[in-house]
Each structure stands twice: as C-alpha cells, then as structure tokens.
Design an enzyme around this catalytic site. Structure first.
Site, PDB file in Angstrom:
ATOM      1  N   ARG A 104      52.052 -10.895 -26.943  1.00 28.30           N
ATOM      2  CA  ARG A 104      51.541 -10.858 -25.572  1.00 28.30           C
ATOM      3  C   ARG A 104      50.678  -9.614 -25.423  1.00 28.30           C
ATOM      4  O   ARG A 104      50.982  -8.583 -26.018  1.00 28.30           O
ATOM      5  CB  ARG A 104      52.698 -10.739 -24.565  1.00 28.30           C
ATOM      6  CG  ARG A 104      53.619 -11.927 -24.515  1.00 28.30           C
ATOM      7  CD  ARG A 104      54.672 -11.715 -23.450  1.00 28.30           C
ATOM      8  NE  ARG A 104      55.540 -10.576 -23.780  1.00 28.30           N
ATOM      9  CZ  ARG A 104      56.852 -10.659 -23.930  1.00 28.30           C
ATOM     10  NH1 ARG A 104      57.464 -11.806 -23.771  1.00 28.30           N
ATOM     11  NH2 ARG A 104      57.575  -9.602 -24.242  1.00 28.30           N
TER      12      ARG A 104
ATOM     13  N   PHE B 134      66.323   1.790  -1.702  1.00 28.06           N
ATOM     14  CA  PHE B 134      66.027   0.587  -2.493  1.00 28.06           C
ATOM     15  C   PHE B 134      64.584   0.609  -3.022  1.00 28.06           C
ATOM     16  O   PHE B 134      64.321   0.222  -4.157  1.00 28.06           O
ATOM     17  CB  PHE B 134      66.259  -0.643  -1.596  1.00 28.06           C
ATOM     18  CG  PHE B 134      65.932  -1.969  -2.238  1.00 28.06           C
ATOM     19  CD1 PHE B 134      66.849  -2.607  -3.062  1.00 28.06           C
ATOM     20  CD2 PHE B 134      64.713  -2.598  -1.993  1.00 28.06           C
ATOM     21  CE1 PHE B 134      66.554  -3.840  -3.629  1.00 28.06           C
ATOM     22  CE2 PHE B 134      64.417  -3.822  -2.558  1.00 28.06           C
ATOM     23  CZ  PHE B 134      65.338  -4.448  -3.384  1.00 28.06           C
TER      24      PHE B 134
ATOM     25  N   TYR C 286      46.050  -9.153 -12.234  1.00 24.38           N
ATOM     26  CA  TYR C 286      47.253  -9.705 -12.864  1.00 24.38           C
ATOM     27  C   TYR C 286      48.496  -8.983 -12.332  1.00 24.38           C
ATOM     28  O   TYR C 286      49.486  -9.618 -11.952  1.00 24.38           O
ATOM     29  CB  TYR C 286      47.185  -9.597 -14.397  1.00 24.38           C
ATOM     30  CG  TYR C 286      48.458 -10.097 -15.033  1.00 24.38           C
ATOM     31  CD1 TYR C 286      48.709 -11.469 -15.147  1.00 24.38           C
ATOM     32  CD2 TYR C 286      49.445  -9.212 -15.469  1.00 24.38           C
ATOM     33  CE1 TYR C 286      49.895 -11.939 -15.680  1.00 24.38           C
ATOM     34  CE2 TYR C 286      50.642  -9.673 -16.006  1.00 24.38           C
ATOM     35  CZ  TYR C 286      50.862 -11.036 -16.111  1.00 24.38           C
ATOM     36  OH  TYR C 286      52.043 -11.501 -16.621  1.00 24.38           O
TER      37      TYR C 286
ATOM     38  N   ARG D  29      54.903   1.094 -21.299  1.00 24.24           N
ATOM     39  CA  ARG D  29      56.135   1.341 -22.065  1.00 24.24           C
ATOM     40  C   ARG D  29      56.393   0.229 -23.083  1.00 24.24           C
ATOM     41  O   ARG D  29      56.855   0.475 -24.195  1.00 24.24           O
ATOM     42  CB  ARG D  29      57.316   1.439 -21.088  1.00 24.24           C
ATOM     43  CG  ARG D  29      58.640   1.789 -21.731  1.00 24.24           C
ATOM     44  CD  ARG D  29      59.798   1.386 -20.832  1.00 24.24           C
ATOM     45  NE  ARG D  29      59.749  -0.039 -20.522  1.00 24.24           N
ATOM     46  CZ  ARG D  29      60.393  -0.602 -19.514  1.00 24.24           C
ATOM     47  NH1 ARG D  29      61.118   0.132 -18.700  1.00 24.24           N
ATOM     48  NH2 ARG D  29      60.309  -1.915 -19.313  1.00 24.24           N
TER      49      ARG D  29
HETATM   50 MG    MG Z   1      56.233 -13.688 -17.079  1.00 20.84          MG
END
Ligand code: MG
Length: 384
Positions: A235, A295, A178, A225
């Site tokens: 979720r 970055f 995922y 977190r």
């Molecule tokens: Mg999403």
C-alpha cells in the site's frame, strides 16, 4: 506489560498511570468468547459494545470516558465506519462489487436486512458485517441529528474511498483529499455528534477546516509511522509529488534509510503534517465539555509526541517506531486541559527543532515551519 513498565521506569507518574489503566482496561476487557458466539446470545446494544471491544480495545476504553449521551452515537459511528473500511481493505473483493458497496453503504443503514458474508480480512470484521442488522437496529435508536450526521459522513467517505480505489495518491492535494475522506470526515462527524448531543455549540463549526485538521493531523502521523508496514503490504500513501523528488521508487528509502535523500523525504513528510497544528489548537480551544476535550485532545498529544520521535529517525524507514504507552496512560488517567495540551505541543516542537542542526536534511525548512506555527498559534490565542 512488563516491557511497557520498563520503558516508563524513570517516569514514576507514568508507571502509576499504567497500573491504574491496567485495572480500568481489565474492567472493559473484550469478552472471552468469540464474537461469533456472542452474536447468538447478546441483544443489539450489548453486541455493538462487544464488537467495539473486539475490533478496537483502546477505543472501547476511551469511549467510556465520554459523556453518557455520546457513548451510543459514537459507538455506532465507529462500527459503521469500521464496516465501511473493512469493505475498502478487502483485496479479495472484485473491484466492481467493491465500488458499488462503498458508494451505497450509507443506504444500508436504512435496510435492516442488509448483511455481508465472507467480506473482511480479519475474523471479527467478518462477524461484524455478518451481523450488521444489529448495528442498523442500534442506529435506529439514535436521535435524528446523530443519524443524519452518520449517514452523511458514511456517504461522503464511501464515495471518497471508491474514487481512491481507482487512483494513486500523487499530488499533495490528493494526499490532503484522501486524508480528508478517511480521517478528516471522522473529525467532522464527531463534531456533528458533539453538537447533536447539545454539549457543544454550533460554533464548533462542524463542517469546517478545524474538524478536518484534527483528522488530518492524526492520519498523516500514522501514514508516516507506518511507511515500512504499508510498503510490505503493498500500500502506498506517501504522495508521489514529494517522494519522487528524493527517489525513483518508494522502497529505495527502506534500502538506504540513513541516506540524505531518505531522511530529507521523511523530514519533509513530518513538516507537512505540522502544518495542521494551528487549526487543531483552535479546535481544541473551542471545546466546552471537559470529557469531550479529553477525548479529542489525547490522540493529538500522542500524535505530536510520535512526530517528534519520527523526525530524522531512520528507524522509521526499516521498521516500527512507537511512542511509550506510559504517555498515553498518563494522559488518560490524569487531568488534561488546554494549557497542558499547548505545553505538550511546545515540547514536541522543541524536540523537533533540536534535531534540526546544520546539515539535517530539510532541517532549515522545518525550522521555518515551526516558527510560523508558533506565530500563528500566538495570533489565534490572542483572538480567543
Ligand atoms: Mg482502509
């Protein structure tokens, strides 16, 4: 701002950085007018940057630090993935319609007429999707290699999101998969864009596990977190294979955050995230361009600082724990090189190690993991 300054008060270098960044941030502040109004009068490119500033102010500032020729491809890449994520996150959308959209979203980049109305749980996201032809036209102006990268990543991510909207994250392998779909692919896509710009070499191995690890490390940090916030938004991203060893329901941890089981599970989740550090260090060691380095490195440094704060910290399980904004400002304003990044990581690992006293749930395993990370980093840096 005042509270942020207060939290960094004992760190003058951070206060200075915060003020500098505030000035810079104001320069890139989101336009005052609603995105809807701007859509009526801005050209495609101006709209894309305005949309970026509206949907993610921090990303709009960070993107300005990239080399000139990477700004447009990264801006479009971000907006396309934001639009895709908007489809994934919209819980009002019937599942069959959602699956169809997720799986075909990459094809819409070739269709200048495609737009969606009324999709998205945030107004700016809805405006972005309603004006999607502006993004598509901007996409057309990019070079061929960047376009190919963006289409390919969007296709893979859309397919992965569709798969996971029909199943739970149960095993640790599901969890890695995922995170690969929603973040690892972003790392892989960015590497593709860096290589397409000619500023980085193909050896960046942009299909490889190192680019993937860069995304996984950030995503796992956010998932740990956001335990509490996600729980109440219904979720679940923590893999059942881990949390079921410590509770019969995931929300048990929020009910007894200081219990041994809750902390053991939290610490185990952090220890799992640490596993990606050697690959991230290898990746950063390969970056040639100074601006690209900054970055890519800054979010990683923020993540290790966050994990150090989350470890064995029961407050994560009942609310929000954040890292000082001053650290982010300091990293954005002052020079960051590979040695400094290694030092920040070592500092984070030491902070976690210090928390692994006798009796810290899962502490002994974490210590072992840290020792193996250190020896792997050493082995690899000798190779470079
Ligand atoms: Mg999403």
């Amino acid at each position: 701002m005042l509270l942020t300054l207060y939290k960094s008060a004992l760190r003058p270098i951070e206060v200075k950085a915060l003020l500098k960044l505030k000035i810079r941030g104001n320069r890139y502040a989101p336009p005052g007018e609603p995105l809807e109004t701007l859509a009526g009068k801005l050209d495609d490119k101006a709209f894309c940057y305005a949309a970026l500033a509206k949907v993610s102010r921090s990303f709009a500032v960070v993107i300005q630090q990239l080399p000139e020729k990477l700004k447009d491809p990264v801006c479009v890449f971000y907006l396309v993935l934001r639009a895709l994520d908007t489809v994934e996150d919209d819980m009002q959308l019937p599942l069959d319609k959602k699956l169809l959209l997720l799986e075909s979203f990459h094809e819409k980049l070739e269709d200048e007429k495609f737009f969606l109305e009324g999709v998205g749980d945030h107004n700016d996201y809805r405006v972005l999707l309603k004006n999607y032809p502006k993004v598509t036209r901007m996409f057309k102006t990019l070079d061929k290699n960047s376009r190919r990268t963006i289409i390919q990543i969007t296709a893979e991510m859309g397919k992965g999101m569709a798969d996971f909207s029909q199943k739970e994250i149960e095993t640790l392998a599901d969890f890695d998969l995922y995170c690969h779909y929603v973040a690892g692919l972003v790392g892989i896509g960015l590497s593709g864009l860096f290589v397409a710009s000619g500023l980085e070499k193909l050896s960046l191995n942009h299909r490889g596990r190192r680019s993937n690890a860069m995304g996984l490390f950030l995503q796992k940090t956010n998932i740990i977190r956001d335990y509490h916030e996600d729980l109440y938004a219904d979720r679940t991203f923590w893999p059942g294979e881990i949390w079921r060893q410590y509770a019969s329901n995931l929300d048990d941890f929020a009910k007894a955050p200081e219990s041994e089981n809750a902390l053991a599970c939290l610490n185990r989740m952090v220890t799992d995230a640490l596993r990606h550090i050697p690959d991230c260090m290898d990746y950063l060691g390969q970056i040639q361009d100074e601006k690209i380095f900054r970055f890519t490195a800054i979010p990683q440094v923020m993540a290790i600082a966050t994990l150090a704060k989350l470890y064995n910290n029961h407050r994560v399980l009942r609310g929000v724990v954040k890292v000082r904004k001053g650290l982010a400002a300091r990293l954005m304003v002052y020079n960051v090189d590979l040695n400094k990044v290694h030092a920040y990581f070592e500092k984070g690992l030491r902070q976690i190690e210090k928390k692994c006293k006798n009796g810290t749930p899962y502490g002994a395993e974490t210590k072992k993991q840290i020792a193996s990370i250190r020896s792997e980093i050493k082995k690899h840096s000798r190779k470079i």
